[in-house]
Design a protein around this motif. Structure first.
Motif, PDB file in Angstrom:
ATOM      1  N   ALA A 288       0.834  -1.204   0.000  1.00 48.19           N
ATOM      2  CA  ALA A 288       0.000   0.000   0.000  1.00 48.19           C
ATOM      3  C   ALA A 288       0.868   1.253   0.000  1.00 48.19           C
ATOM      4  CB  ALA A 288      -0.938  -0.014   1.208  1.00 48.19           C
ATOM      5  N   ALA A 289       1.946   1.239   0.783  1.00 48.38           N
ATOM      6  CA  ALA A 289       2.859   2.385   0.799  1.00 48.38           C
ATOM      7  C   ALA A 289       3.525   2.557  -0.567  1.00 48.38           C
ATOM      8  CB  ALA A 289       3.912   2.192   1.889  1.00 48.38           C
ATOM      9  N   TRP A 290       3.941   1.448  -1.173  1.00 42.84           N
ATOM     10  CA  TRP A 290       4.536   1.486  -2.518  1.00 42.84           C
ATOM     11  C   TRP A 290       3.562   2.110  -3.512  1.00 42.84           C
ATOM     12  CZ3 TRP A 290       2.611  -1.274  -6.769  1.00 42.84           C
ATOM     13  CH2 TRP A 290       3.400  -1.230  -7.935  1.00 42.84           C
ATOM     14  N   ALA A 291       2.305   1.654  -3.486  1.00 42.30           N
ATOM     15  CA  ALA A 291       1.303   2.167  -4.422  1.00 42.30           C
ATOM     16  C   ALA A 291       0.999   3.636  -4.154  1.00 42.30           C
ATOM     17  CB  ALA A 291       0.030   1.338  -4.330  1.00 42.30           C
ATOM     18  N   SER A 292       0.933   4.017  -2.886  1.00 41.44           N
ATOM     19  CA  SER A 292       0.645   5.397  -2.532  1.00 41.44           C
ATOM     20  C   SER A 292       1.729   6.336  -3.067  1.00 41.44           C
ATOM     21  CB  SER A 292       0.537   5.537  -1.008  1.00 41.44           C
ATOM     22  OG  SER A 292       0.372   6.879  -0.624  1.00 41.44           O
ATOM     23  N   LEU A 293       2.975   5.932  -2.923  1.00 40.26           N
ATOM     24  CA  LEU A 293       4.078   6.748  -3.411  1.00 40.26           C
ATOM     25  C   LEU A 293       4.087   6.809  -4.937  1.00 40.26           C
ATOM     26  CD1 LEU A 293       6.868   5.578  -0.949  1.00 40.26           C
ATOM     27  CD2 LEU A 293       5.753   7.820  -0.984  1.00 40.26           C
ATOM     28  N   ARG A 294       3.826   5.677  -5.592  1.00 41.97           N
ATOM     29  CA  ARG A 294       3.822   5.648  -7.053  1.00 41.97           C
ATOM     30  C   ARG A 294       2.681   6.490  -7.629  1.00 41.97           C
ATOM     31  NH1 ARG A 294       7.978   3.134 -10.003  1.00 41.97           N
ATOM     32  NH2 ARG A 294       6.421   2.660 -11.593  1.00 41.97           N
TER      33      ARG A 294
ATOM     34  N   PRO B 160       8.081  -4.420  -6.801  1.00 42.62           N
ATOM     35  CA  PRO B 160       7.754  -4.828  -8.173  1.00 42.62           C
ATOM     36  C   PRO B 160       8.700  -4.213  -9.195  1.00 42.62           C
ATOM     37  CG  PRO B 160       5.786  -4.140  -6.970  1.00 42.62           C
ATOM     38  CD  PRO B 160       6.959  -3.717  -6.142  1.00 42.62           C
ATOM     39  N   GLU B 161       9.205  -5.063 -10.078  1.00 42.87           N
ATOM     40  CA  GLU B 161      10.100  -4.604 -11.136  1.00 42.87           C
ATOM     41  C   GLU B 161       9.604  -4.992 -12.522  1.00 42.87           C
ATOM     42  OE1 GLU B 161      13.971  -6.082 -10.213  1.00 42.87           O
ATOM     43  OE2 GLU B 161      14.186  -4.858  -8.404  1.00 42.87           O
ATOM     44  N   SER B 162       8.525  -5.765 -12.593  1.00 43.78           N
ATOM     45  CA  SER B 162       7.936  -6.140 -13.875  1.00 43.78           C
ATOM     46  C   SER B 162       6.493  -6.549 -13.644  1.00 43.78           C
ATOM     47  CB  SER B 162       8.714  -7.296 -14.528  1.00 43.78           C
ATOM     48  OG  SER B 162       8.767  -8.408 -13.645  1.00 43.78           O
ATOM     49  N   VAL B 163       5.689  -6.436 -14.706  1.00 43.41           N
ATOM     50  CA  VAL B 163       4.248  -6.661 -14.599  1.00 43.41           C
ATOM     51  C   VAL B 163       3.770  -7.490 -15.785  1.00 43.41           C
ATOM     52  CG1 VAL B 163       1.980  -5.560 -14.456  1.00 43.41           C
ATOM     53  CG2 VAL B 163       3.970  -4.434 -13.432  1.00 43.41           C
TER      54      VAL B 163
ATOM     55  N   SER C  46      -1.908   5.632 -15.888  1.00 40.84           N
ATOM     56  CA  SER C  46      -1.605   5.661 -14.452  1.00 40.84           C
ATOM     57  C   SER C  46      -0.096   5.646 -14.220  1.00 40.84           C
ATOM     58  CB  SER C  46      -2.229   4.450 -13.766  1.00 40.84           C
ATOM     59  OG  SER C  46      -1.776   4.337 -12.429  1.00 40.84           O
ATOM     60  N   PRO C  47       0.360   6.342 -13.171  1.00 40.44           N
ATOM     61  CA  PRO C  47       1.790   6.305 -12.840  1.00 40.44           C
ATOM     62  C   PRO C  47       2.207   5.046 -12.058  1.00 40.44           C
ATOM     63  CG  PRO C  47       0.661   7.782 -11.341  1.00 40.44           C
ATOM     64  CD  PRO C  47      -0.366   7.330 -12.344  1.00 40.44           C
ATOM     65  N   LEU C  48       1.254   4.165 -11.758  1.00 38.92           N
ATOM     66  CA  LEU C  48       1.552   3.025 -10.887  1.00 38.92           C
ATOM     67  C   LEU C  48       2.677   2.158 -11.448  1.00 38.92           C
ATOM     68  CD1 LEU C  48       0.736   1.532  -8.275  1.00 38.92           C
ATOM     69  CD2 LEU C  48      -0.859   0.171  -9.656  1.00 38.92           C
ATOM     70  N   PHE C  49       2.665   1.922 -12.752  1.00 40.52           N
ATOM     71  CA  PHE C  49       3.649   1.022 -13.360  1.00 40.52           C
ATOM     72  C   PHE C  49       4.641   1.738 -14.270  1.00 40.52           C
ATOM     73  CE2 PHE C  49      -0.076  -2.021 -12.947  1.00 40.52           C
ATOM     74  CZ  PHE C  49       0.412  -2.595 -11.786  1.00 40.52           C
TER      75      PHE C  49
ATOM     76  N   ALA D   3       2.368   5.319 -24.429  1.00 41.00           N
ATOM     77  CA  ALA D   3       2.435   5.906 -23.091  1.00 41.00           C
ATOM     78  C   ALA D   3       3.825   5.770 -22.479  1.00 41.00           C
ATOM     79  CB  ALA D   3       1.400   5.246 -22.179  1.00 41.00           C
ATOM     80  N   GLY D   4       4.770   5.203 -23.248  1.00 42.58           N
ATOM     81  CA  GLY D   4       6.150   5.137 -22.781  1.00 42.58           C
ATOM     82  C   GLY D   4       6.586   3.822 -22.187  1.00 42.58           C
ATOM     83  N   PHE D   5       5.777   2.774 -22.344  1.00 42.79           N
ATOM     84  CA  PHE D   5       6.122   1.481 -21.747  1.00 42.79           C
ATOM     85  C   PHE D   5       6.930   0.611 -22.693  1.00 42.79           C
ATOM     86  CE2 PHE D   5       2.441   2.648 -19.151  1.00 42.79           C
ATOM     87  CZ  PHE D   5       2.863   2.279 -17.888  1.00 42.79           C
ATOM     88  N   ASP D   6       7.796  -0.195 -22.098  1.00 45.77           N
ATOM     89  CA  ASP D   6       8.485  -1.267 -22.809  1.00 45.77           C
ATOM     90  C   ASP D   6       7.586  -2.490 -22.729  1.00 45.77           C
ATOM     91  OD1 ASP D   6      10.225  -3.079 -23.928  1.00 45.77           O
ATOM     92  OD2 ASP D   6      11.488  -3.250 -22.147  1.00 45.77           O
TER      93      ASP D   6
END
Length: 282
Positions: free
Chosen positions: A21-27, A162-165, A185-188, A219-222
């Motif tokens: 939750a903290a990770w997601a909040s910051l992202r 998380p480093e990959s999705v 979204s900035p999440l990923f 959107a800038g994703f690999d």
């Protein structure tokens, strides 16, 4: 303003819930709220014990039982308050500035539904603090996923940054919405995305994947795309293990319990077997 809302309890997954939750909040650059719900089935707000007392029992026994029930509820509320304070301290150490604390009495799914307008992302542990012995999924999790229309991040018992999705893409409108959600979204942001479809290797399937890939690349994703054959759950996990993917995004339960009774639920299977976080979308 909406927030990341983390549902905490006394289960082993609670620390990981706090950390994800903290990770997601910051992202997401949005507030973090912690929610503790006192289960009304275990700690009712009031009890009528008259039907549980046999004939001839004295009045003071009824009073003592009512007082005992009240003490148990009071202790449970205090335990929840301490959990919330511990979660707040953990979040502050992760860089969250002002986490909010909420405590409710009732049903978790109903409590989240009442707070839905305040939720951007809900975070919940895979197993609750009183999951059935042998159960792989918390007793309240399915009802939360069916009730809440917000995205829900289901966490394992340990946090890994998380480093990959991987997005389990099936071409349905829900997954096209998921692609748009991820793209906006900035999440990923900055993380590689794998779009994986399980099914027939056809030109139409590839065209769907390529269109989704282009939307994410814009959107800038690999982005990597793949089509694999086989049963959905083991095939997705095999791809995930092969590429060391840290988080899976997929559709949540459909609205039809009858359909899932007839054909089964990939959501349930993935929840039962996954060892990494699942982000579930409606």
């Amino acid at each position: 303003m909406t927030s990341v809302m983390a549902c905490i309890d006394g289960s082993p997954s609670a620390p990981a819930v706090c950390d994800y939750a903290a990770w997601a909040s910051l992202r997401l650059d949005c507030p973090l709220s912690f929610l503790h719900v006192l289960d009304e089935n275990r700690y009712p707000t009031s009890s009528n014990l008259s039907g549980n007392i046999g004939l001839g029992s004295r009045e003071h026994l009824l009073e003592e039982l009512a007082e005992l029930d009240a003490r148990r509820s009071k202790l449970a509320l205090e335990e929840g308050r301490l959990m919330l304070e511990a979660a707040k301290k953990r979040a502050l150490e992760k860089g969250i500035s002002s986490p909010l604390l909420k405590q409710r009495h009732g049903d978790l799914a109903e409590s989240l539904a009442a707070l839905e307008d305040e939720i951007r992302l809900a975070v919940i542990g895979k197993q609750g603090d009183h999951a059935n012995v042998g159960s792989q999924v918390g007793s309240h999790l399915e009802s939360v996923l069916r009730t809440l229309s917000r995205p829900v991040l289901v966490t394992p018992n340990a946090f890994k940054h998380p480093e990959s999705v991987m997005l389990a893409y099936d071409g349905r409108p829900t997954m096209d919405k998921a692609v748009q959600l991820i793209a906006g979204s900035p999440l990923f942001k900055g993380l590689p995305i794998h779009l994986v479809m399980v099914g027939a290797d056809t030109n139409d399937a590839w065209e769907q994947l390529k269109l989704a890939k282009e939307n994410l690349k814009a959107a800038g994703f690999d982005v990597q795309i793949a089509i694999r054959s086989g049963e959905v759950e083991p095939t997705l996990h095999a791809y995930q293990n092969e590429h060391a993917i840290d988080m899976v995004v997929m559709g949540a339960y459909s609205r039809s319990r009858i359909r899932e009774f007839l054909v089964g639920s990939n959501t349930t299977k993935m929840l039962s077997t996954s060892r990494t976080p699942l982000l579930l979308l409606h």
